[in-house]
Design a protein around this motif. Structure first.
Motif, PDB file in Angstrom:
ATOM      1  N   LYS A 142       0.874  -1.286  -0.023  1.00 37.01           N
ATOM      2  CA  LYS A 142       0.053   0.035  -0.123  1.00 37.01           C
ATOM      3  C   LYS A 142       0.888   1.210  -0.187  1.00 37.01           C
ATOM      4  N   VAL A 143       2.051   1.168   0.776  1.00 34.83           N
ATOM      5  CA  VAL A 143       2.870   2.576   0.844  1.00 34.83           C
ATOM      6  C   VAL A 143       3.484   2.806  -0.535  1.00 34.83           C
ATOM      7  N   LYS A 144       3.678   1.677  -1.013  1.00 32.83           N
ATOM      8  CA  LYS A 144       4.477   1.772  -2.493  1.00 32.83           C
ATOM      9  C   LYS A 144       3.635   2.119  -3.342  1.00 32.83           C
ATOM     10  N   LEU A 145       2.617   1.551  -3.406  1.00 33.66           N
ATOM     11  CA  LEU A 145       1.526   2.096  -4.400  1.00 33.66           C
ATOM     12  C   LEU A 145       1.030   3.813  -4.213  1.00 33.66           C
ATOM     13  N   SER A 146       0.987   4.089  -2.993  1.00 33.15           N
ATOM     14  CA  SER A 146       0.440   5.554  -2.753  1.00 33.15           C
ATOM     15  C   SER A 146       1.426   6.269  -2.870  1.00 33.15           C
ATOM     16  N   ASP A 147       2.943   5.752  -3.077  1.00 33.06           N
ATOM     17  CA  ASP A 147       4.189   6.869  -3.492  1.00 33.06           C
ATOM     18  C   ASP A 147       4.083   6.628  -4.952  1.00 33.06           C
ATOM     19  N   LYS A 148       3.255   5.943  -5.680  1.00 31.95           N
ATOM     20  CA  LYS A 148       3.396   5.701  -7.072  1.00 31.95           C
ATOM     21  C   LYS A 148       4.686   4.993  -7.401  1.00 31.95           C
ATOM     22  N   GLU A 149       5.049   4.084  -6.738  1.00 28.22           N
ATOM     23  CA  GLU A 149       6.481   3.233  -6.837  1.00 28.22           C
ATOM     24  C   GLU A 149       6.008   1.957  -7.432  1.00 28.22           C
ATOM     25  N   PRO A 150       6.888   1.235  -8.124  1.00 30.83           N
ATOM     26  CA  PRO A 150       6.481  -0.019  -8.613  1.00 30.83           C
ATOM     27  C   PRO A 150       6.969  -0.793  -7.175  1.00 30.83           C
ATOM     28  N   VAL A 151       5.978  -2.098  -7.312  1.00 30.73           N
ATOM     29  CA  VAL A 151       5.958  -2.802  -6.008  1.00 30.73           C
ATOM     30  C   VAL A 151       6.791  -4.119  -6.753  1.00 30.73           C
ATOM     31  N   SER A 152       7.957  -4.705  -5.909  1.00 26.53           N
ATOM     32  CA  SER A 152       8.671  -5.647  -6.225  1.00 26.53           C
ATOM     33  C   SER A 152       8.599  -6.713  -4.919  1.00 26.53           C
TER      34      SER A 152
END
Length: 203
Positions: free
Chosen positions: A35-45
């Motif tokens: 959720k944090v990665k997506l909220s920061d508009k970063e890809p999730v690996s």
């Protein structure tokens, strides 16, 4: 998504209450990371790690891809690796086929790439056994999800990881060559599917 896999997921989402609370606490940490990665508009690996990268870590990688598709969560990428390279075990591949996945080996090598498909509209996953820091895997800004206790103990340090968490599972390898082999592989595949769907249901 193939109908059989969709139905499999539909049945599992009705069983989240069977997951022990202590497991849910650990699994929810993965949800929060995503959720944090997506909220920061970063890809999730997400890199799923076990000792041989032959069974449980592949289940994790594959079900993470399915779960993100099932819940329509984009920009999530799943990987797997081990502390050593062996092969993507055939019993694990057969368990996936029984769920409805389609697989195709690229070559006859013992550790040939297996293309694993769950949807005609999605690119097939390239699955083969490799160490966790293989060039095909992310080298930084990723979550390491330890799927076996041996890898958790033997891998005290993973460079550049943002989250490291242990969600260890019993090894179906213990039942290779026995009358319980198919049952135990199906059981482990289903458990990892259930818990991975739970992770993505919280996003």
């Amino acid at each position: 998504m193939y109908t059989s896999i969709k139905k499999y997921c539909d049945s599992l989402v009705l069983e989240f209450e069977t997951i022990p609370q202590e497991r849910k606490i650990s699994l929810s940490k993965i949800s929060e990371y995503i959720k944090v990665k997506l909220s920061d508009k970063e890809p999730v690996s997400l890199t799923y790690i076990c000792t041989h990268n032959s069974r449980r870590s592949h289940f994790g990688q594959i079900w993470a891809a399915v779960a993100s598709n099932y819940y329509a969560i984009s920009n999530v990428h799943s990987f797997s690796g081990g502390t050593e390279s062996t092969e993507f075990n055939n019993n694990a591949i057969e368990a996936l086929k029984r769920v409805g996945f389609k697989t195709k080996a690229l070559g006859t090598d013992k550790n040939a790439i297996q293309l694993v498909s769950y949807d005609d509209g999605e690119n097939a996953l390239e699955c083969f056994s490799k160490v966790y820091d293989h060039p095909k895997n992310p080298q930084d800004k990723f979550a390491a999800i330890m799927t076996c206790s041996e890898a958790e103990q033997n891998c005290p340090f993973i460079p550049n990881v943002e989250l490291r968490i242990a969600t260890t599972y019993d090894d179906p390898k213990l039942f290779d060559g026995t009358d319980l082999c198919e049952e135990k592989y199906d059981e482990r595949c289903r458990q990892i599917a259930l818990e991975t769907l739970y992770v993505f249901s919280k996003i």
